[in-house]
Scaffold this motif. Structure first.
Motif, PDB file in Angstrom:
ATOM      1  N   GLY A 163       0.828  -1.200   0.000  1.00  0.00           N
ATOM      2  CA  GLY A 163       0.000   0.000   0.000  1.00  0.00           C
ATOM      3  C   GLY A 163       0.859   1.245   0.000  1.00  0.00           C
ATOM      4  O   GLY A 163       2.092   1.183   0.119  1.00  0.00           O
ATOM      5  N   ASN A 164       0.203   2.390  -0.137  1.00  0.00           N
ATOM      6  CA  ASN A 164       0.900   3.674  -0.195  1.00  0.00           C
ATOM      7  C   ASN A 164       0.569   4.510   1.036  1.00  0.00           C
ATOM      8  O   ASN A 164      -0.565   4.498   1.519  1.00  0.00           O
ATOM      9  CB  ASN A 164       0.487   4.442  -1.454  1.00  0.00           C
ATOM     10  N   PHE A 165       1.558   5.241   1.520  1.00  0.00           N
ATOM     11  CA  PHE A 165       1.367   6.073   2.710  1.00  0.00           C
ATOM     12  C   PHE A 165       0.954   7.477   2.276  1.00  0.00           C
ATOM     13  O   PHE A 165       1.711   8.444   2.377  1.00  0.00           O
ATOM     14  CB  PHE A 165       2.641   6.065   3.543  1.00  0.00           C
ATOM     15  N   THR A 166      -0.256   7.535   1.768  1.00  0.00           N
ATOM     16  CA  THR A 166      -0.782   8.759   1.178  1.00  0.00           C
ATOM     17  C   THR A 166      -2.154   9.088   1.766  1.00  0.00           C
ATOM     18  O   THR A 166      -2.817   8.241   2.358  1.00  0.00           O
ATOM     19  CB  THR A 166      -0.922   8.597  -0.349  1.00  0.00           C
ATOM     20  N   ILE A 167      -2.569  10.319   1.561  1.00  0.00           N
ATOM     21  CA  ILE A 167      -3.836  10.806   2.098  1.00  0.00           C
ATOM     22  C   ILE A 167      -5.003  10.292   1.252  1.00  0.00           C
ATOM     23  O   ILE A 167      -4.814   9.727   0.172  1.00  0.00           O
ATOM     24  CB  ILE A 167      -3.848  12.346   2.134  1.00  0.00           C
ATOM     25  N   PHE A 168      -6.215  10.496   1.760  1.00  0.00           N
ATOM     26  CA  PHE A 168      -7.412  10.157   1.001  1.00  0.00           C
ATOM     27  C   PHE A 168      -7.401  10.892  -0.343  1.00  0.00           C
ATOM     28  O   PHE A 168      -7.077  12.073  -0.414  1.00  0.00           O
ATOM     29  CB  PHE A 168      -8.675  10.581   1.762  1.00  0.00           C
ATOM     30  N   GLY A 169      -7.746  10.186  -1.407  1.00  0.00           N
ATOM     31  CA  GLY A 169      -7.857  10.806  -2.718  1.00  0.00           C
ATOM     32  C   GLY A 169      -6.554  10.999  -3.453  1.00  0.00           C
ATOM     33  O   GLY A 169      -6.530  11.629  -4.516  1.00  0.00           O
ATOM     34  N   ALA A 170      -5.459  10.467  -2.944  1.00  0.00           N
ATOM     35  CA  ALA A 170      -4.149  10.652  -3.583  1.00  0.00           C
ATOM     36  C   ALA A 170      -4.085   9.888  -4.903  1.00  0.00           C
ATOM     37  O   ALA A 170      -4.688   8.828  -5.058  1.00  0.00           O
ATOM     38  CB  ALA A 170      -3.038  10.188  -2.667  1.00  0.00           C
ATOM     39  N   ASN A 171      -3.346  10.448  -5.845  1.00  0.00           N
ATOM     40  CA  ASN A 171      -3.124   9.814  -7.134  1.00  0.00           C
ATOM     41  C   ASN A 171      -1.834   9.000  -7.061  1.00  0.00           C
ATOM     42  O   ASN A 171      -0.744   9.561  -6.978  1.00  0.00           O
ATOM     43  CB  ASN A 171      -3.024  10.880  -8.236  1.00  0.00           C
ATOM     44  N   SER A 172      -1.963   7.672  -7.061  1.00  0.00           N
ATOM     45  CA  SER A 172      -0.786   6.816  -6.897  1.00  0.00           C
ATOM     46  C   SER A 172       0.146   6.862  -8.102  1.00  0.00           C
ATOM     47  O   SER A 172       1.323   6.505  -7.997  1.00  0.00           O
ATOM     48  CB  SER A 172      -1.226   5.371  -6.634  1.00  0.00           C
ATOM     49  N   ARG A 173      -0.357   7.288  -9.251  1.00  0.00           N
ATOM     50  CA  ARG A 173       0.484   7.348 -10.445  1.00  0.00           C
ATOM     51  C   ARG A 173       1.353   8.600 -10.471  1.00  0.00           C
ATOM     52  O   ARG A 173       2.524   8.558 -10.831  1.00  0.00           O
ATOM     53  CB  ARG A 173      -0.392   7.290 -11.697  1.00  0.00           C
ATOM     54  N   LYS A 174       0.782   9.734 -10.064  1.00  0.00           N
ATOM     55  CA  LYS A 174       1.543  10.983 -10.104  1.00  0.00           C
ATOM     56  C   LYS A 174       2.520  11.097  -8.933  1.00  0.00           C
ATOM     57  O   LYS A 174       3.550  11.748  -9.036  1.00  0.00           O
ATOM     58  CB  LYS A 174       0.575  12.169 -10.098  1.00  0.00           C
ATOM     59  N   ARG A 175       2.172  10.472  -7.808  1.00  0.00           N
ATOM     60  CA  ARG A 175       3.042  10.445  -6.634  1.00  0.00           C
ATOM     61  C   ARG A 175       3.536  11.846  -6.260  1.00  0.00           C
ATOM     62  O   ARG A 175       4.730  12.144  -6.276  1.00  0.00           O
ATOM     63  CB  ARG A 175       4.230   9.509  -6.870  1.00  0.00           C
ATOM     64  N   MET A 176       2.603  12.698  -5.881  1.00  0.00           N
ATOM     65  CA  MET A 176       2.931  14.065  -5.498  1.00  0.00           C
ATOM     66  C   MET A 176       3.279  14.135  -4.011  1.00  0.00           C
ATOM     67  O   MET A 176       2.607  13.523  -3.177  1.00  0.00           O
ATOM     68  CB  MET A 176       1.747  14.992  -5.810  1.00  0.00           C
ATOM     69  N   THR A 177       4.315  14.897  -3.696  1.00  0.00           N
ATOM     70  CA  THR A 177       4.803  14.998  -2.326  1.00  0.00           C
ATOM     71  C   THR A 177       3.726  15.486  -1.372  1.00  0.00           C
ATOM     72  O   THR A 177       3.626  15.014  -0.231  1.00  0.00           O
ATOM     73  CB  THR A 177       6.014  15.948  -2.258  1.00  0.00           C
ATOM     74  N   GLU A 178       2.918  16.439  -1.835  1.00  0.00           N
ATOM     75  CA  GLU A 178       1.898  17.014  -0.959  1.00  0.00           C
ATOM     76  C   GLU A 178       0.777  16.018  -0.617  1.00  0.00           C
ATOM     77  O   GLU A 178      -0.066  16.295   0.235  1.00  0.00           O
ATOM     78  CB  GLU A 178       1.297  18.277  -1.584  1.00  0.00           C
ATOM     79  N   GLN A 179       0.768  14.872  -1.279  1.00  0.00           N
ATOM     80  CA  GLN A 179      -0.249  13.865  -0.988  1.00  0.00           C
ATOM     81  C   GLN A 179       0.269  12.755  -0.070  1.00  0.00           C
ATOM     82  O   GLN A 179      -0.446  11.808   0.225  1.00  0.00           O
ATOM     83  CB  GLN A 179      -0.773  13.263  -2.295  1.00  0.00           C
ATOM     84  N   LEU A 180       1.505  12.890   0.395  1.00  0.00           N
ATOM     85  CA  LEU A 180       2.064  11.915   1.331  1.00  0.00           C
ATOM     86  C   LEU A 180       1.655  12.264   2.759  1.00  0.00           C
ATOM     87  O   LEU A 180       1.284  13.399   3.060  1.00  0.00           O
ATOM     88  CB  LEU A 180       3.592  11.916   1.249  1.00  0.00           C
ATOM     89  N   PHE A 181       1.726  11.274   3.656  1.00  0.00           N
ATOM     90  CA  PHE A 181       1.546  11.557   5.069  1.00  0.00           C
ATOM     91  C   PHE A 181       2.577  12.575   5.520  1.00  0.00           C
ATOM     92  O   PHE A 181       3.703  12.625   4.999  1.00  0.00           O
ATOM     93  CB  PHE A 181       1.722  10.294   5.912  1.00  0.00           C
ATOM     94  N   ASP A 182       2.207  13.376   6.522  1.00  0.00           N
ATOM     95  CA  ASP A 182       3.137  14.339   7.088  1.00  0.00           C
ATOM     96  C   ASP A 182       4.333  13.598   7.692  1.00  0.00           C
ATOM     97  O   ASP A 182       4.185  12.512   8.248  1.00  0.00           O
ATOM     98  CB  ASP A 182       2.429  15.145   8.178  1.00  0.00           C
TER      99      ASP A 182
END
Length: 217
Positions: free
Chosen positions: A51-70
């Protein structure tokens, strides 16, 4: 003439120090655990086949830093996932709970600093509400169950002060047949399965009519 600023001391109650020490030991312990598979690097924020350590609604393909957990939350999130292990369904529910907790803090604070030892019942209430907004009914219910399990884990491992909280998200009236929990509820319990196994191992002449009827059913 320069002004000498007084040194600031902040008192921390003993139980808070215990929680933080326990958290640090837990994080160090989990880094030594074997990985859940051989396809990911612990340092990565995207664990292949996990799985990915990202917020709700994150785009797993673009992998944007602002969508990662703090960064304040990331070490615990990784440790909690690798420590719990389990199959895909169990891991997904834990990730839902972690995302909900993250959302509960980012929705209420401009600058997040998520220290799990300081989570409160209000944080869990906000997390449940965030899950409702971000997920469908079935997934939100699973996130709520994941939150309840997370709180139980934090209390049992002395990472947080004890408080009561109940999952407020009700189970959908119609659960999909292929849902793990719905399928599990339809199964007999372990004692019943073992009893059936014992009965079916007997010879026909050793069985009563009731035994034959029960095992056939």
């Amino acid at each position: 003439m320069s002004t000498i600023m007084p040194e600031v001391f902040i008192f921390k109650p003993k139980h808070e120090l215990e929680h933080e020490n326990n958290l640090n030991e837990f994080l160090a312990f989990c880094r030594k655990l074997p990985p859940l598979n051989e396809k990911y690097d612990y340092e990565s924020n995207y664990w292949d086949k996990v799985g990915n350590f990202t917020i709700f609604g994150a785009n797993s393909r673009k992998r944007m830093t602002e969508q990662l957990f703090d960064p304040s939350f990331m070490p615990f999130a990784k440790a909690y996932i690798v420590y719990g292990g389990g199959g895909k369904s169990a891991v997904d529910n834990r990730l839902k709970a972690l995302r909900a907790i993250h959302a509960s803090r980012t929705d209420t604070n401009a600058l997040v600093d998520i220290n799990v030892t300081k989570l409160t019942a209000n944080d869990f209430n906000n997390a449940a509400e965030a899950a409702r907004k971000a997920l469908g009914k079935g997934a939100a219910y699973q996130a709520g169950r994941g939150l309840a399990n997370l709180l139980k884990f934090l209390i049992e491992h002395n990472l947080i002060s004890r408080f009561s909280w109940k999952n407020p998200i009700l189970k959908p009236a119609h659960q999909a047949v292929d849902d793990d929990d719905a399928r599990q509820e339809k199964m007999p319990d372990e004692d019943a399965l073992m009893a059936l196994a014992r009965v079916t191992s007997f010879k026909m002449e050793e069985l009563s009519p009731r035994d034959i009827f029960t095992t056939s059913t």
